[in-house]
Design a protein around this motif. Structure first.
Motif, PDB file in Angstrom:
ATOM      1  N   PHE A  11       2.865 -23.238 -26.188  1.00  0.00           N
ATOM      2  CA  PHE A  11       4.103 -23.804 -26.218  1.00  0.00           C
ATOM      3  C   PHE A  11       5.086 -23.647 -24.977  1.00  0.00           C
ATOM      4  O   PHE A  11       5.271 -22.575 -24.430  1.00  0.00           O
ATOM      5  N   ARG A  14      11.483 -26.623 -26.583  1.00  0.00           N
ATOM      6  CA  ARG A  14      11.682 -27.347 -27.811  1.00  0.00           C
ATOM      7  C   ARG A  14      13.061 -28.137 -27.521  1.00  0.00           C
ATOM      8  O   ARG A  14      14.296 -27.606 -27.864  1.00  0.00           O
ATOM      9  N   ALA A  20       8.680 -31.066 -29.189  1.00  0.00           N
ATOM     10  CA  ALA A  20       8.155 -29.905 -28.507  1.00  0.00           C
ATOM     11  C   ALA A  20       7.386 -30.341 -27.234  1.00  0.00           C
ATOM     12  O   ALA A  20       6.604 -31.161 -27.274  1.00  0.00           O
ATOM     13  N   VAL A  33       7.452 -32.083 -33.974  1.00  0.00           N
ATOM     14  CA  VAL A  33       7.429 -30.961 -34.532  1.00  0.00           C
ATOM     15  C   VAL A  33       7.822 -31.223 -36.352  1.00  0.00           C
ATOM     16  O   VAL A  33       8.525 -31.587 -36.532  1.00  0.00           O
ATOM     17  N   CYS A  39      12.975 -22.073 -36.420  1.00  0.00           N
ATOM     18  CA  CYS A  39      11.945 -21.323 -36.047  1.00  0.00           C
ATOM     19  C   CYS A  39      12.146 -20.524 -34.756  1.00  0.00           C
ATOM     20  O   CYS A  39      10.979 -20.677 -33.906  1.00  0.00           O
ATOM     21  N   LEU A  43       8.731 -19.872 -32.101  1.00  0.00           N
ATOM     22  CA  LEU A  43       8.629 -20.726 -30.884  1.00  0.00           C
ATOM     23  C   LEU A  43       9.050 -20.233 -29.731  1.00  0.00           C
ATOM     24  O   LEU A  43      10.261 -20.602 -29.121  1.00  0.00           O
ATOM     25  N   VAL A  49      -0.186 -22.366 -29.900  1.00  0.00           N
ATOM     26  CA  VAL A  49       0.219 -23.089 -30.949  1.00  0.00           C
ATOM     27  C   VAL A  49      -0.820 -23.994 -31.383  1.00  0.00           C
ATOM     28  O   VAL A  49      -1.746 -24.213 -30.500  1.00  0.00           O
ATOM     29  N   LEU A  68       2.939 -30.658 -33.927  1.00  0.00           N
ATOM     30  CA  LEU A  68       2.824 -29.264 -33.856  1.00  0.00           C
ATOM     31  C   LEU A  68       2.717 -28.559 -35.464  1.00  0.00           C
ATOM     32  O   LEU A  68       3.696 -28.815 -36.129  1.00  0.00           O
ATOM     33  N   VAL A  71       1.377 -21.616 -35.357  1.00  0.00           N
ATOM     34  CA  VAL A  71       1.638 -20.877 -34.092  1.00  0.00           C
ATOM     35  C   VAL A  71       1.411 -19.509 -34.436  1.00  0.00           C
ATOM     36  O   VAL A  71       1.290 -19.024 -35.731  1.00  0.00           O
TER      37      VAL A  71
END
Length: 250
Positions: A11, A14, A20, A33, A39, A43, A49, A68, A71
């Motif tokens: 990652f 975002r 993302a 996403v 989150c 993230l 991820v 995504l 994670v």
């Protein structure tokens, strides 16, 4: 539930709730996403991820070929925890669980979370069913009697405590009030919190983030709505409801 094609990346950022940036094979790819929650604790730049690859993205007019879906959460002094963060996964997993008689097994198990002596065999399970002015995630028959279930996915965890929501949700409050109304009319009603990970010791409403939701959940339970929390077995390409988790409403 299963995903057809999953790849692992890192990652990066975002820019907004829906997009993302992820490093994948030395390149930066833009991902959808599938969770509009905050989150923020998940993230973090550099975390590993999971991305679902859509081979038919171009044919279906998708803006990106990746979504995504998972994670590895970084934890102090402990190994990373794999969390599914696909907001569509809980409903699918709940549908599979109810269809496979998860309620019946729960009622007959050691937890005794459901009323003893009451039938919990579900049949004719349907999704997105309207009742009056309400629409519930699942509807089914419990030995011939109509029943409703609302499903909420949970990705927020702190030291083994799972909580919902991670952001204020007026829609969630409305769902609880609708369930409570149906329960007062004599219809068996459930709210199922699908905790999208393992290693959870307890579930509680996130009162600090949204007191109204916590109050509505307590009121729904008082009206006869059965509150359930279940954790999940999560792998790189699947998520399946597994075991019950104690619920703490106080």
């Amino acid at each position: 539930m299963h995903y057809d094609s999953v790849v692992t990346g890192a990652f990066l950022a975002r820019p907004n709730r829906f997009i993302a940036h992820v490093e994948l094979g030395g390149q930066t790819v833009i991902c959808h996403v599938k969770n509009t929650g905050r989150c923020r604790e998940l993230l973090i730049p550099g975390v590993k991820v999971l991305l679902e690859y859509h081979r038919d993205a171009k044919d279906k007019g998708r803006k990106t070929a990746y979504s995504l879906i998972g994670v590895w959460k970084i934890r102090d002094g402990r190994s990373p925890l794999l969390i599914n963060m696909d907001s569509q996964a809980p409903n699918q997993a709940a549908w599979e669980w109810v269809c496979s008689q998860g309620l019946e097994r729960l009622a007959s198990g050691e937890e005794k979370l459901l009323a003893p002596g009451r039938p919990f065999h579900a049949a004719h399970v349907r999704r997105e069913v309207t009742y009056g002015q309400s629409r519930f995630d699942l509807a089914f028959l419990l030995d011939g009697q109509p029943a409703f279930m609302e499903v909420k996915g949970v990705t927020l965890e702190q030291a083994g405590l799972a909580m919902f929501p991670d952001a204020p949700t007026e829609r969630g409050v409305r769902h609880l009030k609708e369930l409570a109304k149906a329960a007062r009319e004599g219809i068996p009603c459930f709210i199922l919190f699908v905790i999208q990970m393992k290693e959870i010791s307890c579930f509680a409403p996130n009162r600090q983030t949204h007191p109204a939701f916590a109050d509505a959940l307590t009121a729904a339970a008082d009206a006869g709505v059965t509150v359930l929390a279940m954790d999940c077995r999560v792998t790189k390409d699947s998520m399946e409801i597994d075991a019950s988790v104690p619920v703490r409403l106080g």
